[in-house]
Motif scaffolding. Structure first.
Motif, PDB file in Angstrom:
ATOM      1  N   SER A  92      39.928  42.121  24.494  1.00 44.20           N
ATOM      2  CA  SER A  92      38.664  42.807  24.321  1.00 44.20           C
ATOM      3  C   SER A  92      38.222  43.612  25.610  1.00 44.20           C
ATOM      4  CB  SER A  92      37.768  41.296  24.069  1.00 44.20           C
ATOM      5  OG  SER A  92      37.622  40.653  25.205  1.00 44.20           O
ATOM      6  N   ASN A  93      38.740  43.443  26.839  1.00 44.73           N
ATOM      7  CA  ASN A  93      38.281  43.918  28.037  1.00 44.73           C
ATOM      8  C   ASN A  93      36.903  43.668  28.512  1.00 44.73           C
ATOM      9  OD1 ASN A  93      40.390  45.319  29.062  1.00 44.73           O
ATOM     10  ND2 ASN A  93      40.048  46.964  27.462  1.00 44.73           N
ATOM     11  N   GLY A  94      36.509  42.223  27.979  1.00 48.09           N
ATOM     12  CA  GLY A  94      34.742  41.831  28.369  1.00 48.09           C
ATOM     13  C   GLY A  94      34.123  42.111  27.114  1.00 48.09           C
TER      14      GLY A  94
ATOM     15  N   THR B 256      31.426  49.019  18.246  1.00 44.55           N
ATOM     16  CA  THR B 256      32.397  50.073  18.051  1.00 44.55           C
ATOM     17  C   THR B 256      33.723  50.046  18.919  1.00 44.55           C
ATOM     18  OG1 THR B 256      31.217  51.507  19.069  1.00 44.55           O
ATOM     19  CG2 THR B 256      31.027  51.308  16.588  1.00 44.55           C
ATOM     20  N   LYS B 257      33.329  49.511  20.211  1.00 42.19           N
ATOM     21  CA  LYS B 257      34.366  49.682  21.426  1.00 42.19           C
ATOM     22  C   LYS B 257      35.436  48.561  21.196  1.00 42.19           C
ATOM     23  CE  LYS B 257      31.131  50.952  24.905  1.00 42.19           C
ATOM     24  NZ  LYS B 257      30.287  50.578  26.133  1.00 42.19           N
TER      25      LYS B 257
ATOM     26  N   GLU C 247      40.929  48.236  18.989  1.00 47.10           N
ATOM     27  CA  GLU C 247      41.650  47.048  19.431  1.00 47.10           C
ATOM     28  C   GLU C 247      42.030  46.167  18.054  1.00 47.10           C
ATOM     29  OE1 GLU C 247      44.022  44.321  21.700  1.00 47.10           O
ATOM     30  OE2 GLU C 247      43.541  46.359  21.835  1.00 47.10           O
ATOM     31  N   ALA C 248      41.084  45.845  17.366  1.00 43.06           N
ATOM     32  CA  ALA C 248      41.075  45.072  16.127  1.00 43.06           C
ATOM     33  C   ALA C 248      42.324  45.810  15.240  1.00 43.06           C
ATOM     34  CB  ALA C 248      39.841  44.916  15.521  1.00 43.06           C
ATOM     35  N   LYS C 249      42.187  47.183  15.040  1.00 41.84           N
ATOM     36  CA  LYS C 249      43.256  47.722  14.387  1.00 41.84           C
ATOM     37  C   LYS C 249      44.605  47.456  14.904  1.00 41.84           C
ATOM     38  CE  LYS C 249      41.787  51.685  12.689  1.00 41.84           C
ATOM     39  NZ  LYS C 249      41.361  53.113  12.588  1.00 41.84           N
ATOM     40  N   ARG C 250      44.741  47.706  16.064  1.00 40.67           N
ATOM     41  CA  ARG C 250      45.852  47.428  16.971  1.00 40.67           C
ATOM     42  C   ARG C 250      46.714  46.050  16.766  1.00 40.67           C
ATOM     43  NH1 ARG C 250      48.665  45.277  20.923  1.00 40.67           N
ATOM     44  NH2 ARG C 250      46.698  44.180  21.768  1.00 40.67           N
TER      45      ARG C 250
ATOM     46  N   PRO D 131      37.338  38.419   8.590  1.00 39.46           N
ATOM     47  CA  PRO D 131      36.392  38.636   9.794  1.00 39.46           C
ATOM     48  C   PRO D 131      36.913  38.102  11.164  1.00 39.46           C
ATOM     49  CG  PRO D 131      35.856  36.593   8.826  1.00 39.46           C
ATOM     50  CD  PRO D 131      36.940  37.300   7.830  1.00 39.46           C
ATOM     51  N   ILE D 132      36.649  38.953  12.051  1.00 40.59           N
ATOM     52  CA  ILE D 132      37.032  38.784  13.570  1.00 40.59           C
ATOM     53  C   ILE D 132      35.697  38.478  14.346  1.00 40.59           C
ATOM     54  CG2 ILE D 132      38.268  39.444  15.462  1.00 40.59           C
ATOM     55  CD1 ILE D 132      40.304  40.779  13.664  1.00 40.59           C
ATOM     56  N   ASN D 133      35.345  37.457  15.015  1.00 45.59           N
ATOM     57  CA  ASN D 133      34.423  37.098  16.101  1.00 45.59           C
ATOM     58  C   ASN D 133      34.928  36.971  17.302  1.00 45.59           C
ATOM     59  OD1 ASN D 133      32.214  36.589  16.907  1.00 45.59           O
ATOM     60  ND2 ASN D 133      31.989  34.736  15.873  1.00 45.59           N
ATOM     61  N   ILE D 134      34.708  37.951  18.234  1.00 48.91           N
ATOM     62  CA  ILE D 134      35.126  37.897  19.554  1.00 48.91           C
ATOM     63  C   ILE D 134      33.893  37.555  20.460  1.00 48.91           C
ATOM     64  CG2 ILE D 134      36.011  39.349  21.404  1.00 48.91           C
ATOM     65  CD1 ILE D 134      38.086  38.816  19.200  1.00 48.91           C
TER      66      ILE D 134
END
Length: 216
Positions: free
Chosen positions: A149-151, A179-180, A184-187, A212-215
């Protein structure tokens, strides 16, 4: 030098074949060859309903399919003998038939639709859903271990297709608060281990999936 080079080629080939199969319940199943064709024994599971479908690709031109409910064989299917249903100590021969509206049913050799009880009996083991091996908990563990996530923080919903061999593709972000994190989610979804593909109507099917993805 030539022997070493040949050894490396053999090693890579063997490794590629080994990685193309799924190790599930201490058994290597659902193997793909280098061309991406299904080979060997494939097994599909619906553990909640105690359903198993086995597909033997040892005869590629006419794979033999077995449908199990509660570990009992209730039907078999192949291109030559078509569908055979084993109910009440009787063997019922049938084939798939598509109505004009696109819905599917089963008919006998004369084209007469089977009785509803026989169709219902077969239908209980005729399909399985796409599945991430190990379940949803293992899927999120994979995502967590591979997501960089790079923070950044955020929530998103990812939509994708599980194809007939269990690979993820057509990956899209349908909702996001950051959107940042989208790329990464797609990767991460793109490098997912192979899933169990969906199966219904006597064939593998592409399956749409949303998670759903929660970072934090």
């Amino acid at each position: 030098m030539k022997l070493i080079f040949q050894f490396l080629i053999n090693f890579i080939t063997i490794s590629s074949i080994a990685q193309s199969s799924i190790n599930y319940k201490d058994e290597d199943i659902n193997q793909l060859n280098i061309s991406g064709d299904k080979v060997g024994m494939w097994k599909l599971f619906d553990e909640k309903n105690d359903v198993k479908i086995t597909i033997d690709y040892s005869k590629k031109e006419n794979p033999k399919i077995g449908f199990y409910k509660n570990e009992k064989l209730i039907a078999t299917y192949d291109k030559i003998d078509k569908l055979e249903i084993y109910k009440d100590a009787k063997r019922v021969k049938a084939k798939y038939f598509y109505r004009e509206n696109g819905s599917q049913t089963l008919v006998d050799d004369t084209g007469k639709e089977l009785d509803s009880e026989t169709i219902k009996f077969y239908a209980q083991a005729a399909e399985v859903n796409a599945m991430f091996y190990g379940g949803i908990k293992q899927l999120y563990e994979f995502i967590g271990n591979n997501f960089n996530s790079n923070g950044q923080k955020g929530k998103m919903k990812v939509q994708f297709i599980i194809d007939n061999n269990g690979f993820t593709n057509n990956i899209e972000i349908i909702e996001t608060s950051n959107t940042k994190l989208n790329d990464e989610a797609k990767r991460v979804i793109s490098i997912s281990p192979r899933w169990q593909p969906g199966y219904q109507g006597g064939d593998f099917v592409k399956t749409p999936y949303i998670i759903p993805i929660n970072i934090n």
